[in-house]
Design a protein around this motif. Structure first.
Motif, mmCIF file in Angstrom:
data_model
loop_
_atom_site.group_PDB
_atom_site.id
_atom_site.type_symbol
_atom_site.label_atom_id
_atom_site.label_comp_id
_atom_site.label_asym_id
_atom_site.label_seq_id
_atom_site.Cartn_x
_atom_site.Cartn_y
_atom_site.Cartn_z
ATOM 1 N N VAL A 65 0.975 -0.990 -0.074
ATOM 2 C CA VAL A 65 0.055 0.186 -0.046
ATOM 3 C C VAL A 65 0.928 1.277 0.022
ATOM 4 N N GLN A 82 -0.333 0.445 -5.625
ATOM 5 C CA GLN A 82 -1.685 0.322 -4.655
ATOM 6 C C GLN A 82 -1.599 1.412 -4.044
ATOM 7 N N THR A 84 -4.058 3.311 -2.448
ATOM 8 C CA THR A 84 -4.755 2.922 -1.284
ATOM 9 C C THR A 84 -5.032 1.706 -1.033
ATOM 10 N N LYS A 85 -5.259 1.076 0.094
ATOM 11 C CA LYS A 85 -5.812 -0.300 0.272
ATOM 12 C C LYS A 85 -6.654 -0.882 -0.499
#
Length: 149
Positions: A65, A82, A84-85
């Motif tokens: 993340v 990624q 954001t998660k």
């Protein structure tokens, strides 16, 4: 009868010097990095209508993340991030400057050839000689798997 050419030594020296300069400039302008890939072979999201079944290119857990990961799609280098998660974005790993292979760094994508830097989440140029953003690659997340196609 053909007319005789009157080529002086000076004319021949100028022509030879011009040819040597052209060869030197051509050699300097092409990328020499071993990881160079021609820009025309970079994957993009303008794909064909005849798409095959989705291809697994990574596991979500393998992409940190806020970080990135290098991968391949149909034999071509791509970059996954990624931001954001659970949200994954992908880009061609081919630098828009001279076609060198871009690599993930801590919080961005970096080109080792001429130090172009790209935003991890958008592929936009952060600095360097790159003239435009990295080409986008369409990916989806299905459970814990990142798919393309």
């Amino acid at each position: 009868m053909t007319p005789a050419l009157n080529l002086s030594r000076r004319t021949m020296m100028l022509a030879g010097g011009g040819a040597a300069a052209a060869v030197t400039l051509a050699a300097c302008s092409s990328p020499t990095d071993a990881a160079t890939v021609p820009p025309s072979s970079a994957p993009t999201d303008s794909g064909s209508a005849a798409a095959a079944s989705p291809t697994e290119i990574a596991k979500l857990a393998d992409i940190p993340v806020g970080g990135g990961l290098a991968a391949t799609l149909d034999g071509q280098p791509i970059l996954l991030a990624q931001p954001t998660k659970g949200t994954v974005v992908a880009f061609s790993a081919i630098c828009t400057h001279q076609g060198c292979k871009v690599k993930p760094a801590a919080t961005e994508f970096d080109c080792p050839c001429h130090q172009s830097r790209y935003d991890l989440a958008t592929g936009e140029v952060l600095g360097g000689p790159a003239p435009r953003a990295l080409d986008k690659v369409t990916v989806t997340v299905d459970g814990d798997t990142v798919l393309a196609g």
